[in-house]
Design a protein around this motif. Structure first.
Motif, mmCIF file in Angstrom:
data_model
loop_
_atom_site.group_PDB
_atom_site.id
_atom_site.type_symbol
_atom_site.label_atom_id
_atom_site.label_comp_id
_atom_site.label_asym_id
_atom_site.label_seq_id
_atom_site.Cartn_x
_atom_site.Cartn_y
_atom_site.Cartn_z
ATOM 1 N N CYS A 24 0.805 -1.229 0.000
ATOM 2 C CA CYS A 24 0.000 0.000 0.000
ATOM 3 C C CYS A 24 0.835 1.275 0.000
ATOM 4 C CB CYS A 24 -0.916 0.041 1.218
ATOM 5 S SG CYS A 24 -1.954 -1.403 1.432
ATOM 6 N N ASN A 84 -1.132 -3.305 -5.108
ATOM 7 C CA ASN A 84 -0.221 -4.445 -4.926
ATOM 8 C C ASN A 84 -0.983 -5.697 -5.303
ATOM 9 O OD1 ASN A 84 -0.828 -3.384 -1.740
ATOM 10 N ND2 ASN A 84 -1.586 -5.413 -2.285
ATOM 11 N N LYS A 120 -8.230 6.511 0.166
ATOM 12 C CA LYS A 120 -7.134 6.167 1.096
ATOM 13 C C LYS A 120 -5.844 6.904 0.743
ATOM 14 C CE LYS A 120 -4.495 1.895 1.952
ATOM 15 N NZ LYS A 120 -4.621 0.430 2.082
HETATM 16 CA CA CA Z 1 -2.742 -2.487 -0.700
#
Ligand code: CA
Length: 562
Positions: A74, A324, A131
């Motif tokens: 992340c 990812n 995010k």
């Molecule tokens: Ca991630």
């Protein structure tokens, strides 16, 4: 810098000598959408059985990269994507803790600028929803210098930190303030709602940049029952059938080569049978995972419809990628939950500060992994290694590793005004660092040498705009380091070294050129990394390992901090 004939509009202006024809460049809007913890073949247009008609439509009217790479996790991915640098150059070599060197500071570097900072200086409005995860999450009196509003975004709504409940995420913030979720909140829906509001309030007299960063389909497995019901029974044949069907579809689509073998089932995964342990719980996890991806696709469809209704879809450059590879984590590090019995409901407006909330907002105990059930707010589960292995078909390894299963992601690019290709693949290897360079190129923006008194590192990437037009990409190599896992890709060659957990990683030994621990693959013949050629080509191992070492020193990874 390339001029885009299709994005140039002719205008007539009057002057003393009569009408004069001149060209006015119209920079595209840019929408950068990212999914979280997803496998390479989850989307329909990448061979998956999950229904993603909206992303499939963007792919059919745009292009798909088959060898696009992220940063294996992340936060490094987000730092690299936002800045066009390798994650370590942007200060986020690992997670959000300070390991004592600039490359591993765990906070966005002031020698880096974000795409938003660059485009804002070049006349764009800049919006972010979702995010963030490139600065530490501090509950009380946080230093907000690296929050989105201070890093180039005009508007922000989303999470400062990484993982959390999709119904009640910790670190939820609106601009510069932490906020509680509304009644009925769900990350994927609410992040899209906010993005749509930004677009509806946007004045069309100048372009915008929107970064929409979903938490789907990161654990926990959270989705509404009616969405999950659509996948009931879809996975009853298990992960082995899912892998072989995905692999077959990918070959038929021309996404992977016929002679690349499907990797064997991960040695930690049981062969599927109806007597596999916790069969129904396992199936429920995959059904909810599929629903999370499905809902994300529906929400992307809603956003695209808004662009279409505003006649902005034509000259909007849309990217979709994942941060990812599929995530094999099984939350086995989680402590016991503090409550065994239901509690009074949380106060309205109370902030959530826990990654795993002890209770739901209405007071139910949140149960982790096999104590809980996937889907509703009181379950907190991950689909784990079994399904991650299938989600990453045909590759091996997962999030954290720099084998293809950790770093290969779909990249869908849609921009009708920018290029004419429809439904084509692009096989050139490319990386997150190229997104900044592409944005700067297509916006004809200036990338700063200095920003608010800080000298700024030059971009590492290459513009993908030539690749949109099926022209070659000029680059020497792409590099990775994550948790001691190292890799370099040059042309068809990929050299990899996996960190050895038995030696408490290799932080202190990363300077050593340890030939015995490198794997070498010919990615044209063997993209699934089944046939290690290191012993056959020691000179290539040496060459690439030397290149990796020089890169590691240049970017501050070597020497590695303790
Ligand atoms: Ca991630």
């Amino acid at each position: 810098m390339r001029l885009l004939p299709v994005a140039v509009f002719t205008v007539i202006i009057s002057c003393a000598g009569g009408p004069l024809e001149t060209n006015k460049f119209q920079p595209p809007n840019i929408v950068l959408i990212m999914g979280d913890d997803m496998g390479f073949s989850d989307l329909g247009c990448y061979g998956g059985e999950i229904r993603t008609p909206n992303l499939d439509r963007l792919a059919a009217n745009g292009i798909r990269f088959t060898q696009f790479y992220n940063g294996a996790r992340c936060c490094p991915t987000r730092a690299s994507l936002l800045t066009g640098l390798y994650p370590q150059q942007a200060g986020v070599g690992h997670m959000m803790s300070d390991r004592g060197t600039p490359a591993f500071k765990g906070d966005l570097s002031n020698q880096a600028v974000t795409i938003a900072e660059v485009l804002k200086q070049n006349g764009y409005s800049t919006y972010m929803s979702g995010k963030w995860h490139v600065t530490p999450y501090v509950v009380e009196s946080p230093d907000k210098k690296n929050w989105p509003r201070q890093r180039g975004f005009d508007k922000f709504f989303g999470m400062i930190s990484g993982a959390g409940s999709l119904y009640d995420p910790r670190s939820l913030a609106d601009d510069n303030d932490y906020v509680a979720p509304r009644e009925g909140f769900y990350c994927t829906t609410d992040f899209t709602d906010y993005a749509i509001r930004c677009l509806e309030d946007h004045s069309p007299d100048h372009p915008f940049f929107l970064y929409l960063s979903y938490t789907a389909a990161h654990w926990p497995m959270h989705a509404a029952a009616d969405q999950v019901a659509k996948y009931k029974g879809h996975y009853d044949e298990g992960w082995d059938v899912m892998r072989s069907q995905r692999c077959q579809r990918m070959k038929e689509m021309g996404l992977i080569e016929e002679d690349w073998p499907l990797t064997p089932r991960d040695s930690f995964v049981d062969p599927w049978s109806d007597s596999v342990p916790d069969r129904d719980w396992e199936l429920a996890n995959m059904e909810v995972y599929a629903a999370m991806v499905d809902v994300m696709d529906q929400e992307i469809g809603r956003l695209v419809a808004v662009l279409e209704s505003r006649a902005e879809l034509e000259n909007t450059l849309i990217f979709f990628l994942q941060d990812n590879g599929a995530c094999a984590e099984e939350l086995n590090w989680v402590d016991e939950q503090p409550f065994t019995q239901d509690q009074p409901p949380m106060q309205p407006g109370a902030l959530q500060t826990e990654m795993i909330p002890p209770i739901t907002r209405d007071g139910k105990v949140v149960k982790v992994m096999k104590d809980g059930w996937p889907g509703p707010p009181d379950g907190y589960t991950a689909y784990g290694l079994n399904w991650a292995n299938a989600s990453n078909t045909p590759f091996r390894e997962y999030k954290h590793w720099v084998h293809e299963g950790g770093i290969a992601t779909p990249l869908i690019v849609h921009w009708p005004a920018g290029f004419s290709a429809k439904g084509e693949f692009r096989h050139q290897p490319a990386h997150l660092i190229d997104i900044m360079a592409t944005c700067v190129d297509v916006a004809q923006a200036d990338y700063p040498i200095e920003y608010f008194g800080n000298s700024i590192l030059p971009m590492e990437g290459e513009s993908l705009n030539p690749v949109f037009h099926d022209e070659p990409l000029d680059r020497e190599a792409i590099y990775w380091e994550h948790e001691g896992n190292r890799a370099v890709r040059m042309g068809k060659w990929k050299l990899i070294s996996k960190a050895r957990k038995t030696q408490s990683f290799v932080w202190d030994r990363i300077d050593e050129l340890d030939l015995a621990h490198w794997e070498l693959f010919d990615m044209e013949a063997d993209r699934t990394e089944m046939n290690d050629l290191a012993l056959e080509h020691p000179e290539m191992v040496q060459k690439l390992a030397n290149m990796w070492q020089a890169w590691g020193k240049r970017t501050g990874i070597v020497p590695r901090p303790n």
